[in-house]
Design a protein around this motif. Structure first.
Motif, PDB file in Angstrom:
ATOM      1  N   VAL A 195       0.848  -1.190   0.000  1.00  0.00           N
ATOM      2  CA  VAL A 195       0.000   0.000   0.000  1.00  0.00           C
ATOM      3  C   VAL A 195       0.882   1.238   0.000  1.00  0.00           C
ATOM      4  N   MET A 196       1.859   1.228   0.877  1.00  0.00           N
ATOM      5  CA  MET A 196       2.678   2.432   1.071  1.00  0.00           C
ATOM      6  C   MET A 196       3.674   2.669  -0.054  1.00  0.00           C
ATOM      7  N   GLN A 197       3.818   1.693  -0.984  1.00  0.00           N
ATOM      8  CA  GLN A 197       4.662   1.925  -2.163  1.00  0.00           C
ATOM      9  C   GLN A 197       3.825   2.063  -3.425  1.00  0.00           C
ATOM     10  N   SER A 198       2.515   1.928  -3.303  1.00  0.00           N
ATOM     11  CA  SER A 198       1.679   1.714  -4.492  1.00  0.00           C
ATOM     12  C   SER A 198       1.797   2.824  -5.527  1.00  0.00           C
ATOM     13  N   TYR A 199       1.778   4.075  -5.069  1.00  0.00           N
ATOM     14  CA  TYR A 199       1.812   5.171  -6.052  1.00  0.00           C
ATOM     15  C   TYR A 199       3.147   5.179  -6.798  1.00  0.00           C
TER      16      TYR A 199
END
Ligand SMILES: Cc1cc2nc3c(=O)[nH]c(=O)nc-3n(C[C@H](O)[C@H](O)[C@H](O)COP(=O)(O)OP(=O)(O)OC[C@H]3O[C@@H](n4cnc5c(N)ncnc54)[C@H](O)[C@@H]3O)c2cc1C
Length: 426
Positions: free
Chosen positions: A381-385
């Motif tokens: 989630v925290m790397q998704s972008y």
């Protein structure tokens, strides 16, 4: 035979994010296939919602920092709260490493504070037990919590608004490869992906049907309502914990293992809270034992990764045994607020774990038009972008854009010197 210029296999937060990033770049004809876009067993719907840039590997710091900035720009929509991560240490050697890594983290603008043992209870009165064991803590104020379901929903909606297609109940069952001649000799490429269309389930047992397919990796004939061969110019494996199943279909031996992780929701009696404790205002707290917890609506969400957990597609939640054996003792050991607390419910999902605990992103060597973005352990989630944005750049221009994901290439596993060992995982 239907066609698509880019076919993304897997519509979790990574596949959905990539569809959006490609569509934003004007890439036409992007298709995402997923067995279950509701994501009943997708890690993207089963995670803890913690987001931080505070890692020990620069590529993970950079990818998470870019993603957190994106979240901050849409904070209300994503339920993003810069509530911070408090990471407690009881091991002097690890603490020394944390202080050393803090220099790199703060060089990247993370403003991580180092708290001496005496400051921990002063600043975080919820931590009122076992203080004599602690040697220090880091507090990273720009990290925090997000609603991952809202993020994934945004990626999908924004992708669809720009023309991307999401095909639900489409299970990628086979891959057709072909040899193509090129200047450097013949190369293999994916010509088409064979997809089985799965019948909408009877609401009473749909969950079981999806689970059966996702644990046995096969659609029972009685569930199949169609077979499609989707021709494509380019394919992306975004299957998270299921990525090795797809890799094997093109003869690539994957290093990723699916490993069960469990989460419990806990209720605390308001009257048990020490006077200065405001549970709802806390961010994520990580205990030296590996336990982590944060407020989650009216509850506290607490997780713990059992070190001996064997790999497998296992979604069983161990219930009270997990709460009483793993969660409660660790919570109560560190905070009197949890001496009396109630197990509400819990669930299990899969981490996609690599040998160095960092993700895999880039081109798949040996197959001209196959790309991959998966295996982000507890970090998807925290790397998704950053993953979506930079993988889209790689696909569209041949180069990453603002975050160099080169260190996450799969072929690093051929050479232990190129591994990206991330030790700060939970
Ligand atoms: C308990 C737990 C806690 C976590 N906590 C955090 C956290 O706090 N912060 C964080 O950033 N990350 C966390 N993670 C990790 C994060 O959730 C994942 O890294 C991320 O969701 C992975 O997204 P994905 O899109 O790669 O995979 P997924 O979301 O798993 O999506 C894969 C998709 O592939 C589909 N699929 C599988 N096989 C096929 C097939 N053959 N054909 C078609 N479709 C198929 C599935 O239906 C699924 O929708 C946690 C994970 C777990 C399990």
């Amino acid at each position: 035979m239907a066609g698509s210029s880019v076919l993304i296999v897997g519509g979790g937060i990574i596949g959905s994010g990539l569809a959006w990033a490609l569509a934003e770049r004007g890439v036409a004809d992007v298709t995402v296939v997923d067995l279950d876009l509701a994501g009943v067993y997708a890690s993207s719907e089963l995670n803890a919602g913690g987001v931080r840039a505070t890692w020990w590997q620069p590529v993970n710091v950079a990818a998470c920092r870019a993603t957190l900035r994106f979240f901050a720009g849409r904070a209300a929509e994503f339920g993003f709260r810069e509530a911070g991560y408090l990471w407690l240490y009881d091991d002097p050697a690890l603490w020394a490493t944390a202080l050393e890594k803090r220099r790199m983290q703060n060089g990247a603008g993370l403003d991580v504070e180092a708290l001496a043992p005496g400051e921990i209870a002063e600043r975080f009165p919820v931590i009122d037990r076992g203080l004599e064991e602690l040697v220090g803590a880091t507090l990273s104020p720009h990290d925090g919590l997000v609603n991952p379901n809202a993020v994934r929903a945004f990626y999908r909606r924004a992708a669809e608004e720009r023309g991307a297609r999401f095909l639900n109940r489409h299970y990628a069952a086979g891959v057709e490869t072909a040899l193509v001649a090129g200047a450097a000799g013949a190369r293999r490429r994916v010509a088409a992906v064979d997809v089985v269309e799965v019948a909408p389930g009877d609401p009473a047992d749909d969950d079981g049907a999806v689970r059966g397919i996702l644990t046995r990796h096969h659609v029972p004939p009685a569930r199949a309502v169609g077979q499609h061969r989707i021709a494509c110019d380019l394919v992306v494996n975004a299957l998270g914990a299921w990525s090795p199943i797809f890799s094997a279909k093109v003869g690539v031996r994957d290093v990723t293992e699916p490993v069960r992780r469990q989460i419990a929701l806990v209720d605390v009696h308001a009257s048990d809270l020490p006077p200065r404790v405001r549970l709802a205002q806390l961010g994520m707290i990580v205990d030296p034992s590996g336990l982590y917890f944060h407020p989650e609506g009216p509850h506290v969400l607490a997780g713990y990764s059992i070190p001996e957990e064997a790999p497998g597609f296992d979604f069983r939640y161990d219930g009270d045994a997990f709460f009483e054996g793993e969660i409660w003792p660790r919570l109560a050991h560190r905070a009197s607020a949890f001496e009396r607390c109630r197990h509400v419910r819990g669930w299990a999902g899969l981490y996609a774990v690599t040998p160095d605990r960092s993700g895999i992103a880039g081109r798949v060597a040996g197959i001209a038009n196959l790309y991959e973005a998966h295996s982000f352990t507890g970090r998807g989630v925290m790397q998704s972008y950053a993953i979506a944005h930079n993988m889209a750049a790689l696909i569209a221009t041949g180069r990453f854009d603002d975050v160099d994901l080169g260190p996450l290439a799969r072929d690093r596993f051929d050479d232990p010197a190129r591994w990206v060992p991330e030790a700060l995982h939970i």
